[in-house]
Design a protein around this motif. Sequence first.
Motif, PDB file in Angstrom:
ATOM      1  N   GLY A   1       0.783  -1.233   0.000  1.00  0.00           N
ATOM      2  CA  GLY A   1       0.000   0.000   0.000  1.00  0.00           C
ATOM      3  C   GLY A   1       0.809   1.273   0.000  1.00  0.00           C
ATOM      4  O   GLY A   1       0.456   2.229   0.690  1.00  0.00           O
ATOM      5  N   GLN A   2       1.859   1.325  -0.771  1.00  0.00           N
ATOM      6  CA  GLN A   2       2.680   2.535  -0.824  1.00  0.00           C
ATOM      7  C   GLN A   2       1.982   3.615  -1.640  1.00  0.00           C
ATOM      8  O   GLN A   2       1.112   3.362  -2.483  1.00  0.00           O
ATOM      9  CB  GLN A   2       4.042   2.210  -1.438  1.00  0.00           C
ATOM     10  CG  GLN A   2       4.816   1.156  -0.679  1.00  0.00           C
ATOM     11  CD  GLN A   2       5.053   1.547   0.767  1.00  0.00           C
ATOM     12  OE1 GLN A   2       5.504   2.657   1.048  1.00  0.00           O
ATOM     13  NE2 GLN A   2       4.736   0.638   1.689  1.00  0.00           N
ATOM     14  N   SER A   3       2.398   4.852  -1.425  1.00  0.00           N
ATOM     15  CA  SER A   3       1.783   6.011  -2.076  1.00  0.00           C
ATOM     16  C   SER A   3       2.149   6.061  -3.558  1.00  0.00           C
ATOM     17  O   SER A   3       3.137   5.467  -3.989  1.00  0.00           O
ATOM     18  CB  SER A   3       2.253   7.297  -1.393  1.00  0.00           C
ATOM     19  OG  SER A   3       3.645   7.488  -1.636  1.00  0.00           O
ATOM     20  N   PRO A   4       1.341   6.780  -4.354  1.00  0.00           N
ATOM     21  CA  PRO A   4       1.655   6.927  -5.784  1.00  0.00           C
ATOM     22  C   PRO A   4       3.035   7.525  -6.035  1.00  0.00           C
ATOM     23  O   PRO A   4       3.677   7.219  -7.042  1.00  0.00           O
ATOM     24  CB  PRO A   4       0.547   7.864  -6.294  1.00  0.00           C
ATOM     25  CG  PRO A   4      -0.594   7.630  -5.352  1.00  0.00           C
ATOM     26  CD  PRO A   4       0.034   7.390  -4.009  1.00  0.00           C
ATOM     27  N   ILE A   5       3.495   8.397  -5.141  1.00  0.00           N
ATOM     28  CA  ILE A   5       4.830   8.990  -5.315  1.00  0.00           C
ATOM     29  C   ILE A   5       5.903   7.910  -5.237  1.00  0.00           C
ATOM     30  O   ILE A   5       6.849   7.878  -6.033  1.00  0.00           O
ATOM     31  CB  ILE A   5       5.079  10.073  -4.244  1.00  0.00           C
ATOM     32  CG1 ILE A   5       4.115  11.234  -4.445  1.00  0.00           C
ATOM     33  CG2 ILE A   5       6.525  10.555  -4.306  1.00  0.00           C
ATOM     34  CD1 ILE A   5       4.243  12.335  -3.406  1.00  0.00           C
ATOM     35  N   VAL A   6       5.767   6.989  -4.265  1.00  0.00           N
ATOM     36  CA  VAL A   6       6.734   5.893  -4.134  1.00  0.00           C
ATOM     37  C   VAL A   6       6.648   4.981  -5.347  1.00  0.00           C
ATOM     38  O   VAL A   6       7.666   4.542  -5.892  1.00  0.00           O
ATOM     39  CB  VAL A   6       6.478   5.109  -2.834  1.00  0.00           C
ATOM     40  CG1 VAL A   6       7.400   3.899  -2.764  1.00  0.00           C
ATOM     41  CG2 VAL A   6       6.678   6.002  -1.627  1.00  0.00           C
ATOM     42  N   LEU A   7       5.403   4.690  -5.784  1.00  0.00           N
ATOM     43  CA  LEU A   7       5.250   3.836  -6.966  1.00  0.00           C
ATOM     44  C   LEU A   7       5.858   4.506  -8.202  1.00  0.00           C
ATOM     45  O   LEU A   7       6.437   3.831  -9.065  1.00  0.00           O
ATOM     46  CB  LEU A   7       3.761   3.557  -7.212  1.00  0.00           C
ATOM     47  CG  LEU A   7       3.036   2.729  -6.145  1.00  0.00           C
ATOM     48  CD1 LEU A   7       1.556   2.605  -6.486  1.00  0.00           C
ATOM     49  CD2 LEU A   7       3.668   1.344  -6.029  1.00  0.00           C
ATOM     50  N   GLY A   8       5.743   5.816  -8.261  1.00  0.00           N
ATOM     51  CA  GLY A   8       6.291   6.531  -9.410  1.00  0.00           C
ATOM     52  C   GLY A   8       7.805   6.483  -9.500  1.00  0.00           C
ATOM     53  O   GLY A   8       8.384   6.759 -10.563  1.00  0.00           O
ATOM     54  N   SER A   9       8.459   6.151  -8.385  1.00  0.00           N
ATOM     55  CA  SER A   9       9.928   6.053  -8.430  1.00  0.00           C
ATOM     56  C   SER A   9      10.398   4.980  -9.406  1.00  0.00           C
ATOM     57  O   SER A   9      11.526   5.025  -9.888  1.00  0.00           O
ATOM     58  CB  SER A   9      10.469   5.758  -7.024  1.00  0.00           C
ATOM     59  OG  SER A   9      10.023   4.483  -6.564  1.00  0.00           O
ATOM     60  N   ALA A  10       9.498   4.007  -9.701  1.00  0.00           N
ATOM     61  CA  ALA A  10       9.868   2.951 -10.652  1.00  0.00           C
ATOM     62  C   ALA A  10      10.145   3.529 -12.032  1.00  0.00           C
ATOM     63  O   ALA A  10      10.973   3.009 -12.783  1.00  0.00           O
ATOM     64  CB  ALA A  10       8.757   1.908 -10.724  1.00  0.00           C
ATOM     65  N   PHE A  11       9.434   4.633 -12.394  1.00  0.00           N
ATOM     66  CA  PHE A  11       9.604   5.226 -13.717  1.00  0.00           C
ATOM     67  C   PHE A  11      10.924   5.993 -13.833  1.00  0.00           C
ATOM     68  O   PHE A  11      11.292   6.431 -14.928  1.00  0.00           O
ATOM     69  CB  PHE A  11       8.421   6.155 -14.016  1.00  0.00           C
ATOM     70  CG  PHE A  11       7.113   5.434 -14.109  1.00  0.00           C
ATOM     71  CD1 PHE A  11       6.763   4.745 -15.264  1.00  0.00           C
ATOM     72  CD2 PHE A  11       6.236   5.416 -13.031  1.00  0.00           C
ATOM     73  CE1 PHE A  11       5.551   4.074 -15.346  1.00  0.00           C
ATOM     74  CE2 PHE A  11       5.036   4.748 -13.114  1.00  0.00           C
ATOM     75  CZ  PHE A  11       4.685   4.056 -14.271  1.00  0.00           C
ATOM     76  N   ILE A  12      11.592   6.180 -12.719  1.00  0.00           N
ATOM     77  CA  ILE A  12      12.924   6.795 -12.737  1.00  0.00           C
ATOM     78  C   ILE A  12      14.007   5.725 -12.603  1.00  0.00           C
ATOM     79  O   ILE A  12      14.962   5.685 -13.382  1.00  0.00           O
ATOM     80  CB  ILE A  12      13.057   7.824 -11.593  1.00  0.00           C
ATOM     81  CG1 ILE A  12      12.039   8.950 -11.779  1.00  0.00           C
ATOM     82  CG2 ILE A  12      14.485   8.379 -11.544  1.00  0.00           C
ATOM     83  CD1 ILE A  12      12.014   9.945 -10.640  1.00  0.00           C
ATOM     84  N   LEU A  13      13.827   4.833 -11.622  1.00  0.00           N
ATOM     85  CA  LEU A  13      14.854   3.848 -11.322  1.00  0.00           C
ATOM     86  C   LEU A  13      15.027   2.826 -12.445  1.00  0.00           C
ATOM     87  O   LEU A  13      16.151   2.558 -12.882  1.00  0.00           O
ATOM     88  CB  LEU A  13      14.516   3.121 -10.019  1.00  0.00           C
ATOM     89  CG  LEU A  13      15.459   1.973  -9.641  1.00  0.00           C
ATOM     90  CD1 LEU A  13      16.850   2.504  -9.344  1.00  0.00           C
ATOM     91  CD2 LEU A  13      14.909   1.202  -8.441  1.00  0.00           C
ATOM     92  N   LEU A  14      13.931   2.248 -12.933  1.00  0.00           N
ATOM     93  CA  LEU A  14      14.047   1.158 -13.905  1.00  0.00           C
ATOM     94  C   LEU A  14      14.632   1.616 -15.240  1.00  0.00           C
ATOM     95  O   LEU A  14      15.538   0.958 -15.771  1.00  0.00           O
ATOM     96  CB  LEU A  14      12.679   0.501 -14.101  1.00  0.00           C
ATOM     97  CG  LEU A  14      12.153  -0.227 -12.849  1.00  0.00           C
ATOM     98  CD1 LEU A  14      10.726  -0.696 -13.058  1.00  0.00           C
ATOM     99  CD2 LEU A  14      13.057  -1.401 -12.502  1.00  0.00           C
ATOM    100  N   PRO A  15      14.179   2.739 -15.834  1.00  0.00           N
ATOM    101  CA  PRO A  15      14.850   3.196 -17.068  1.00  0.00           C
ATOM    102  C   PRO A  15      16.320   3.545 -16.843  1.00  0.00           C
ATOM    103  O   PRO A  15      17.164   3.289 -17.712  1.00  0.00           O
ATOM    104  CB  PRO A  15      14.036   4.442 -17.472  1.00  0.00           C
ATOM    105  CG  PRO A  15      12.708   4.236 -16.848  1.00  0.00           C
ATOM    106  CD  PRO A  15      12.983   3.549 -15.539  1.00  0.00           C
ATOM    107  N   ALA A  16      16.616   4.138 -15.670  1.00  0.00           N
ATOM    108  CA  ALA A  16      18.017   4.480 -15.390  1.00  0.00           C
ATOM    109  C   ALA A  16      18.868   3.213 -15.284  1.00  0.00           C
ATOM    110  O   ALA A  16      19.994   3.150 -15.811  1.00  0.00           O
ATOM    111  CB  ALA A  16      18.101   5.290 -14.095  1.00  0.00           C
ATOM    112  N   ALA A  17      18.345   2.194 -14.594  1.00  0.00           N
ATOM    113  CA  ALA A  17      19.084   0.936 -14.466  1.00  0.00           C
ATOM    114  C   ALA A  17      19.309   0.301 -15.823  1.00  0.00           C
ATOM    115  O   ALA A  17      20.395  -0.218 -16.124  1.00  0.00           O
ATOM    116  CB  ALA A  17      18.322  -0.021 -13.545  1.00  0.00           C
ATOM    117  N   LEU A  18      18.290   0.349 -16.678  1.00  0.00           N
ATOM    118  CA  LEU A  18      18.415  -0.241 -18.013  1.00  0.00           C
ATOM    119  C   LEU A  18      19.418   0.533 -18.864  1.00  0.00           C
ATOM    120  O   LEU A  18      20.218  -0.058 -19.592  1.00  0.00           O
ATOM    121  CB  LEU A  18      17.046  -0.264 -18.695  1.00  0.00           C
ATOM    122  CG  LEU A  18      16.953  -1.031 -20.010  1.00  0.00           C
ATOM    123  CD1 LEU A  18      17.339  -2.496 -19.815  1.00  0.00           C
ATOM    124  CD2 LEU A  18      15.540  -0.932 -20.586  1.00  0.00           C
TER     125      LEU A  18
END
Length: 386
Positions: free
Chosen positions: A136-153
């Motif tokens: 149940g994390q907040s949308p802001i925390v969920l949105g971190s995936a759109f920064i972390l995953l492309p950067a990792a790739l």
Amino acid sequence: MQNGPIRLLGTGPRAAARQAGVLLTVAGLLALLGILNDPGHSDRLLLVALCDAALALITLLVPWERLHPNSPAVAGIGAFGVLGLSTWSFGGIATGTGPFLVLLYAWAALHFPRWILGAYAVPATVAYLVPLIITGQSPIVLGSAFILLPAALAIAFLIEAHARHLRDDRRRLARIEQWRTAMINTLAHDVRAPLSTVRVVLEELRETATGQQARMLDAGLRQTARIARLADGLLDVHRIDSSGELKLDRAHHPAHALVKDALSYVRDDADVRAEVDLDLRIFVDKQRFEQILLNLITNALRYGKAPVIVRVVRDGAFDRLEVRDHGPGIPETLRPRLFGQFAAEGAQGVGLGLWIVRQFAAAHGGQASAEARDPGVAMVVTFPVV
């Protein structure tokens, strides 16, 4: 780097699996340490540690070298799953998941092609987002995936490109080395048959020759003998370069006679003078000493200026061979790499002479160096007194 169970560096399936095993082991240990900070979730963290340990054990025990070269990539999928479990165990805190996700991508980029990195996007996204959604994390925390995953790739693609470039360079150098080895062996071995024929012909002619013809044939015989030794020297270069070892046949020899014999191969019009004590005996491999001396004399005549002075003296625990010219000396830019391979390559040579001198000196237990003179330079080789 494929041999040895404890080696981590290298490429190939076994190296990739070993490195993955180490990463998973570290992740498991961190999960155990996490119990100290969060004892309320000790059961979950212990489960994470056990999963990491089990997956690490699998990566280390499976005979990956018998499977497809990319087969260890499946360990990455399992690792993403354990990372997701770890995030869930910490109650949705992805502080540790993010760095390890990037680290897994970096590991994969070192060993696998780009399409596997792209395929990892699905399990990586699931491993990162699902635990956050479940907890149940907040949308802001969920949105971190759109920064972390492309950067990792993106980081993974950069690492993969660089690793691929290095692998291509290594394969190219391996092909060059194969050609170089084949060329050296061909030159060293195939030159002996025609050279033997030439020597036999010269010896036959020498038996009946007199006067100037006899002297010319003697010079020809000396040069054919020298070419044979040079062929052996080519093989020595290959042995030194590949194994770093060179066997010597050392004995005590009169220094004056060694220098005199070597100078017989120098052209008659060369201004080369010897200053050697008649009573001095040195402990060297005769053939290698001759090669050292001829290389130094050739170098002095090519790059220096006459007269070239050859001295052999005893200096404490070493016998010291010195070949001095009276030329302009050594350029400052050349000094750091003077005794390296191809140090002075160009129209006048390929730059192996001084490198061979250094290798032969080291094989004797001595060293080679250059000492400034006014004018000129002295190339000095030392040999231990035995």
